[in-house]
Design a protein around this motif. Sequence first.
Motif, mmCIF file in Angstrom:
data_model
loop_
_atom_site.group_PDB
_atom_site.id
_atom_site.type_symbol
_atom_site.label_atom_id
_atom_site.label_comp_id
_atom_site.label_asym_id
_atom_site.label_seq_id
_atom_site.Cartn_x
_atom_site.Cartn_y
_atom_site.Cartn_z
ATOM 1 N N GLU A 1 -18.407 14.554 10.303
ATOM 2 C CA GLU A 1 -17.475 13.745 11.079
ATOM 3 C C GLU A 1 -16.105 14.387 11.139
ATOM 4 N N ARG A 2 -15.835 15.310 10.221
ATOM 5 C CA ARG A 2 -14.519 15.945 10.152
ATOM 6 C C ARG A 2 -14.688 17.406 9.749
ATOM 7 N N TYR A 3 -14.004 18.295 10.452
ATOM 8 C CA TYR A 3 -14.064 19.724 10.159
ATOM 9 C C TYR A 3 -12.662 20.259 9.887
ATOM 10 N N ASN A 4 -12.525 20.982 8.803
ATOM 11 C CA ASN A 4 -11.291 21.720 8.549
ATOM 12 C C ASN A 4 -11.402 23.077 9.230
ATOM 13 N N LEU B 1 -7.321 21.294 20.615
ATOM 14 C CA LEU B 1 -8.248 20.400 19.922
ATOM 15 C C LEU B 1 -7.603 19.097 19.453
ATOM 16 N N ARG B 2 -6.340 18.881 19.791
ATOM 17 C CA ARG B 2 -5.612 17.772 19.173
ATOM 18 C C ARG B 2 -6.198 16.407 19.494
ATOM 19 N N LYS B 3 -6.905 16.262 20.622
ATOM 20 C CA LYS B 3 -7.470 14.962 20.985
ATOM 21 C C LYS B 3 -8.884 14.765 20.458
ATOM 22 N N ASP B 4 -9.422 15.782 19.816
ATOM 23 C CA ASP B 4 -10.748 15.664 19.208
ATOM 24 C C ASP B 4 -10.549 15.392 17.727
ATOM 25 N N SER B 5 -10.742 14.147 17.317
ATOM 26 C CA SER B 5 -10.416 13.717 15.956
ATOM 27 C C SER B 5 -11.293 14.364 14.895
ATOM 28 N N ARG B 6 -12.330 15.080 15.312
ATOM 29 C CA ARG B 6 -13.197 15.724 14.330
ATOM 30 C C ARG B 6 -12.555 16.938 13.687
ATOM 31 N N PHE B 7 -11.554 17.518 14.344
ATOM 32 C CA PHE B 7 -11.031 18.807 13.905
ATOM 33 C C PHE B 7 -9.626 18.692 13.326
ATOM 34 N N ASN B 8 -9.478 19.214 12.139
ATOM 35 C CA ASN B 8 -8.186 19.295 11.462
ATOM 36 C C ASN B 8 -7.808 20.773 11.391
ATOM 37 N N VAL B 9 -6.866 21.206 12.221
ATOM 38 C CA VAL B 9 -6.517 22.626 12.333
ATOM 39 C C VAL B 9 -5.412 22.961 11.330
ATOM 40 N N ILE B 10 -5.697 23.885 10.433
ATOM 41 C CA ILE B 10 -4.814 24.200 9.306
ATOM 42 C C ILE B 10 -4.334 25.637 9.415
ATOM 43 N N GLU C 1 -8.513 26.295 -2.986
ATOM 44 C CA GLU C 1 -7.689 25.085 -2.886
ATOM 45 C C GLU C 1 -7.882 24.312 -1.592
ATOM 46 N N THR C 2 -8.559 24.914 -0.594
ATOM 47 C CA THR C 2 -8.722 24.269 0.707
ATOM 48 C C THR C 2 -10.184 24.310 1.128
ATOM 49 N N LYS C 3 -10.723 23.171 1.513
ATOM 50 C CA LYS C 3 -12.078 23.126 2.047
ATOM 51 C C LYS C 3 -12.083 23.778 3.423
ATOM 52 N N ILE C 4 -12.899 24.814 3.593
ATOM 53 C CA ILE C 4 -12.968 25.552 4.854
ATOM 54 C C ILE C 4 -14.332 25.309 5.484
ATOM 55 N N ASP C 5 -14.361 24.587 6.587
ATOM 56 C CA ASP C 5 -15.594 24.388 7.343
ATOM 57 C C ASP C 5 -15.735 25.449 8.432
#
Length: 323
Positions: A68-71, A91-100, A127-131
Amino acid sequence: MKSESDKGRRLALALAFALPLVLFWWAAAQAEPMRLTPPGVESAALTTQPIPEQKQMLAAPAAAVKKERYNVVVLGDSLGDGMWAGLYHVLRKDSRFNVIKKSRVATGFSRQDYYDWNEAVREIAAETKIDIAVVVMGTNDRQPIVENGVRHALFDDNWREIYKRRVDDFTATLQATGARIYWLQLPVMRSPRFGADMASFNDIFEERARANGIAFVRTEGLAAGADGSYTAYGEDRFGRTRLLRAEDGIHFTMAGYELLGDKVAEAILTDTDGGAAASRVAAAPLALRVVDDAAATADEATYDMVDRRPGRSDDWLWLGATN
């Protein structure tokens, strides 16, 4: 009378001796329910063989399910900074993606004494979960490599061997996290000499991507003329003619970075959900400030980013943190 008195004293002494023992036993019995683990579990913890339930759990493979969520972690140099901003906008309107953003300006694989990306990516992965990992690298690497006190000239055989090993090490760290990796092809550059060197880096990156089984995202035709050559102006992701490249001929404007982000997002979504490309396109572009490209001065026609930082990716002199 004396005998009765002696018996009484002996009984009193016996009670005085036994009473503490009885009280200690009673307190221990009352405390037993407070044990954190029963004796059987404590004993089992000392054995080296796992219990049957543990064996079954370790042997069962994890089910492949959509998340449901991707880093989405962006790594690289100053182009990586812009790639992060562009991909975030796309990708800002696609809530599945968290761009880091985990990029760093004026860095690469050549100068580990300045910044060691192989060590850095291990720390980032810890330290960071990377999908999903997006990588853009190479514009700062036009320089010799010094390893074990030996200097290797740019693109000679030993240089290439060391550089490829560092790319493979970097990739292996990301693969160990289970991340999907998208390595971005360096775009066309204004300077023919600089562009030729970037093409050599692209050959290395594509070769190692193929060898390591990761995605190599091509940028041919993006921010380029009809013949594939460099052009400062071109169509943005909405089909409008805009200024796409920065004045140094290497970096991009935000419209240009969004164009690159759109390309990477297309690859990511193709793998994630069969390429639902329409879900990533906003109804209108996100503008940080309004600039009339046709009337922009030379100073205004530079890339517009949330976090503008000093540094040019064609400056390979490594003069410090602000070069």
